[in-house]
Design an enzyme around this catalytic site. Sequence first.
Site, PDB file in Angstrom:
ATOM      1  CG  ASP A   1      -1.613   1.165   1.309  1.00  0.00           C
ATOM      2  OD1 ASP A   1      -2.374   1.377   0.710  1.00  0.00           O
ATOM      3  OD2 ASP A   1      -1.733   1.961   2.570  1.00  0.00           O
ATOM      4  CG  MET A   2       2.122   5.659  -1.793  1.00  0.00           C
ATOM      5  SD  MET A   2       1.915   6.028  -3.623  1.00  0.00           S
ATOM      6  CE  MET A   2       0.541   6.881  -3.324  1.00  0.00           C
ATOM      7  CG  ASP A   3      -1.565   7.801  -0.224  1.00  0.00           C
ATOM      8  OD1 ASP A   3      -0.612   8.370  -0.129  1.00  0.00           O
ATOM      9  OD2 ASP A   3      -2.694   7.629  -0.797  1.00  0.00           O
TER      10      ASP A   3
ATOM     11  CB  SER B   1      -1.978   2.720  -4.198  1.00  0.00           C
ATOM     12  OG  SER B   1      -2.407   3.711  -3.585  1.00  0.00           O
ATOM     13  CB  ALA B   2      -7.399   3.317  -3.240  1.00  0.00           C
TER      14      ALA B   2
ATOM     15  CE  LYS C   1      -5.579  -1.280  -1.201  1.00  0.00           C
ATOM     16  NZ  LYS C   1      -4.309  -0.612  -0.482  1.00  0.00           N
TER      17      LYS C   1
ATOM     18  CG  ASP D   1      -2.092   2.880   6.489  1.00  0.00           C
ATOM     19  OD1 ASP D   1      -2.235   3.764   6.858  1.00  0.00           O
ATOM     20  OD2 ASP D   1      -2.403   2.282   5.306  1.00  0.00           O
TER      21      ASP D   1
END
Length: 218
Positions: free
Chosen positions: A10-12, A111-112, A144, A169
């Site tokens: 995931d990124m953020d 990622s979204a 997600k 996260d």
Amino acid sequence: MTASRAVLWDMDGTLVDSAAFHWQAWRDTMAREGHPISREQFLASFGQRNDSILRDWLGSTTTSETIERIGDAKETIYRQHVREQGIQPLAGVSEWLHRLHEQGWKQAIASAAPRKNVETILEALHSADCFEAIVSAEDVHRGKPDPEVFLVAAQKLGVPPTHCIVVEDALHGIEAARAAKMKSIGISRDGKKFPADLMVTALDQLKPDAFERLLNQS
């Protein structure tokens, strides 16, 4: 062995703490639209796709054209903040990205976020060479906790889902990993528990063999 294992990031909130930039961009964009939002509304939406966020804020009948226009305006402001102010990786991120890369793990962003955002973050972190694939909002139809983003990432890497570890996260991300039948590492900076296979408050807490041991767990 090394060619058949992967880490899906995931990124953020996982690679970087970008919440402040996202909040500023959404706050300013929605104020200009005449629909001011509260920080509580923003926090409840964080990590979701823009189309889901805006339909929640503006109503389910909001047109796709309006969603695209507002979303694009917000993301332009967000990327401007990242480029002008810079952004740092969270604790342990750079070390793990390069360690896994050197050990032969395949890695992907799942990622979204829009692809331009992902590219902007990777450029700021100087870590694009660690990743063999990017899956962003444009590549999937469902956010997600639907597992689509992780399944697409695994497919792009050519790695079976059971040989993938997701680093996330958020609860929805961990639920998506479980639905994809992937192992997961959850990062909870506030200590909140969710059903990941391994939980830490920061990646620098992981032991050097943490990914290897997790993947080999039955």
